[in-house]
Design a protein around this motif. Structure first.
Motif, short mmCIF file in Angstrom:
data_model
loop_
_atom_site.label_atom_id
_atom_site.label_comp_id
_atom_site.label_asym_id
_atom_site.label_seq_id
_atom_site.Cartn_x
_atom_site.Cartn_y
_atom_site.Cartn_z
N LYS A 1 0.84 -1.19 0.00
CA LYS A 1 0.00 0.00 0.00
C LYS A 1 0.88 1.25 0.00
O LYS A 1 1.89 1.32 0.72
N ASN A 2 0.54 2.22 -0.84
CA ASN A 2 1.34 3.44 -1.00
C ASN A 2 2.78 3.13 -1.43
O ASN A 2 3.72 3.86 -1.07
N GLY A 3 2.94 2.06 -2.18
CA GLY A 3 4.27 1.65 -2.60
C GLY A 3 4.76 2.28 -3.89
O GLY A 3 5.92 2.12 -4.26
N ASN B 1 9.73 -4.69 7.39
CA ASN B 1 8.95 -5.61 8.24
C ASN B 1 7.65 -6.04 7.59
O ASN B 1 7.10 -7.10 7.91
N ASP B 2 7.15 -5.23 6.66
CA ASP B 2 5.91 -5.58 5.96
C ASP B 2 6.18 -6.30 4.64
O ASP B 2 5.25 -6.82 4.01
N LEU B 3 7.44 -6.35 4.24
CA LEU B 3 7.78 -6.81 2.90
C LEU B 3 7.42 -8.27 2.67
O LEU B 3 6.74 -8.61 1.69
N PRO C 1 7.54 -9.60 11.16
CA PRO C 1 6.36 -8.93 10.59
C PRO C 1 5.53 -8.28 11.67
O PRO C 1 5.39 -8.80 12.78
N LYS C 2 4.99 -7.14 11.34
CA LYS C 2 4.12 -6.43 12.28
C LYS C 2 2.72 -7.03 12.22
O LYS C 2 2.20 -7.30 11.15
N SER C 3 2.12 -7.19 13.37
CA SER C 3 0.76 -7.73 13.43
C SER C 3 -0.22 -6.58 13.32
O SER C 3 -0.49 -5.87 14.28
#
Length: 351
Positions: free
Chosen positions: A40-42, A121-123, A299-301
């Protein structure tokens, strides 16, 4: 008006303008589809606009958006058509993946995965969820197409394998994605300021994933030079322009690796001490790389659905009569909730 209706109108207009007079059975008529998915917003919209030479500010993609481009191969020749689809919302709208991928589009379909390098972390979860969902649907469409046109399915698979030289040492070790895949790492200008070890892990991990899936991999930013290189790659997918053979695997520079030009021996083993590899209990090379990557970048939860901006409250879609009715209905709903809550409390007291 529903979005689907707008897309149908746009596609019909494209077909009316560009396909008249084309020959053949529709498989090779100069019409291709490119599907952009990713963070998102990448920067997906920015890349699409740049490829289409549209000088306009990008707007947030709320769900699934469609546009198209046309380009002539030569003087006085019919223009080829490229359909550009873009999935918004990161990984929160996976159900919409099925819309642009059909038996009719699959033979000339390409996938572009845009990953935000500034959010490591979201990758992995973004990449994993989107690729798994897309592959699952593509496999279903291929199975359906195979029942009516097995020759087309065979040609698709052969085309994918053509990216890999017959004598490539990794030919038996990879599992090519069922449609052409390009992985783009965006926001390189931020990524290049990361610590060297972090950049190393991200670069090697993305190289492994791209090579395993028979995909091209490249990094980009707001730099005009990098955007031009990305534009060339997308134009190759959309209009069949000659593929670039340049390569850059230096982690201190923006990666640029065309499908089939990398190798597992050049990528090396996962960047983790040998003593720790045995402790990770991975069942496959992909799982091993995932565990190594997430050890450094857990990763973020998060609930990605909560991150989506409510289009009903977006000022650019404001309509006074509809908004007034919405406010009234919201007030009625709140009143109903309060009255229901009081009723339940009264029942509990009576009981």
């Amino acid at each position: 008006m529903p979005h689907e209706t707008l897309w149908e109108i746009a596609k019909a207009e494209v077909e009316k303008r560009g396909i008249n007079g084309s020959e053949g059975d529709g498989a090779e008529i100069g019409e291709k589809s490119v599907f952009f998915i990713g963070s998102k917003n990448g920067g997906k919209t920015t890349i699409i606009l740049r490829c289409l030479d549209r000088d306009e500010p990008p707007k947030p993609t709320l769900a699934l958006e469609y546009t198209y481009g046309r380009r002539a191969k030569g003087h006085n020749t019919p223009k080829d058509i490229a359909h550009f689809w873009e999935l918004g919302g990161g990984t929160s709208l996976l159900d919409l993946i099925s819309v642009p991928i059909t038996s009719d589009t699959l033979r000339t379909f390409s996938l572009v995965l845009v990953l935000d390098l500034s959010k490591p972390n979201d990758l992995w979860p973004t990449m994993e969820n989107l690729l798994q969902a897309t592959k699952s649907h593509v496999d279903k469409v291929i199975m359906k197409l195979g029942k009516t046109n097995p020759k087309a399915v065979s040609e698709m698979r052969q085309k994918i394998w053509n990216n890999m030289q017959k004598d490539h040492p990794d030919r038996e070790l990879i599992d090519p994605f069922p449609v052409p895949l390009v992985i783009i790492g965006s926001k390189y200008d931020i990524f290049q300021d990361f610590e060297s070890e972090k950049r190393k892990v991200i670069c090697k991990t993305l190289r492994f994933v791209a090579h395993y899936y028979g995909a091209s991999l490249m990094f980009t930013s707001k730099s005009e030079a990098l955007l031009l290189k990305i534009r060339g790659v997308i134009n190759q997918l959309a209009f069949g322009i000659d593929k670039s053979k340049s390569i850059c695997v230096d982690q201190n520079k923006p990666l640029f690796i065309t499908a089939g030009l990398d190798s597992f021996s050049q990528i090396g083993s996962p960047p983790v001490p040998e003593n720790d590899i045995g402790k990770l209990h991975a069942h496959s090379p992909m799982e091993l790389w995932k565990k190594v990557y997430e050890k450094l970048f857990p990763p973020k939860s998060i609930n990605t659905l909560k991150n989506i901006k409510d289009p009903a409250r977006d000022p650019q879609y404001a309509e006074s009569e509809v908004d007034e009715m919405r406010i009234q209905k919201d007030q009625e709903l709140e009143q109903y909730k309060r009255s229901s809550s009081k009723s339940w409390k009264q029942i509990e007291l009576d009981s």
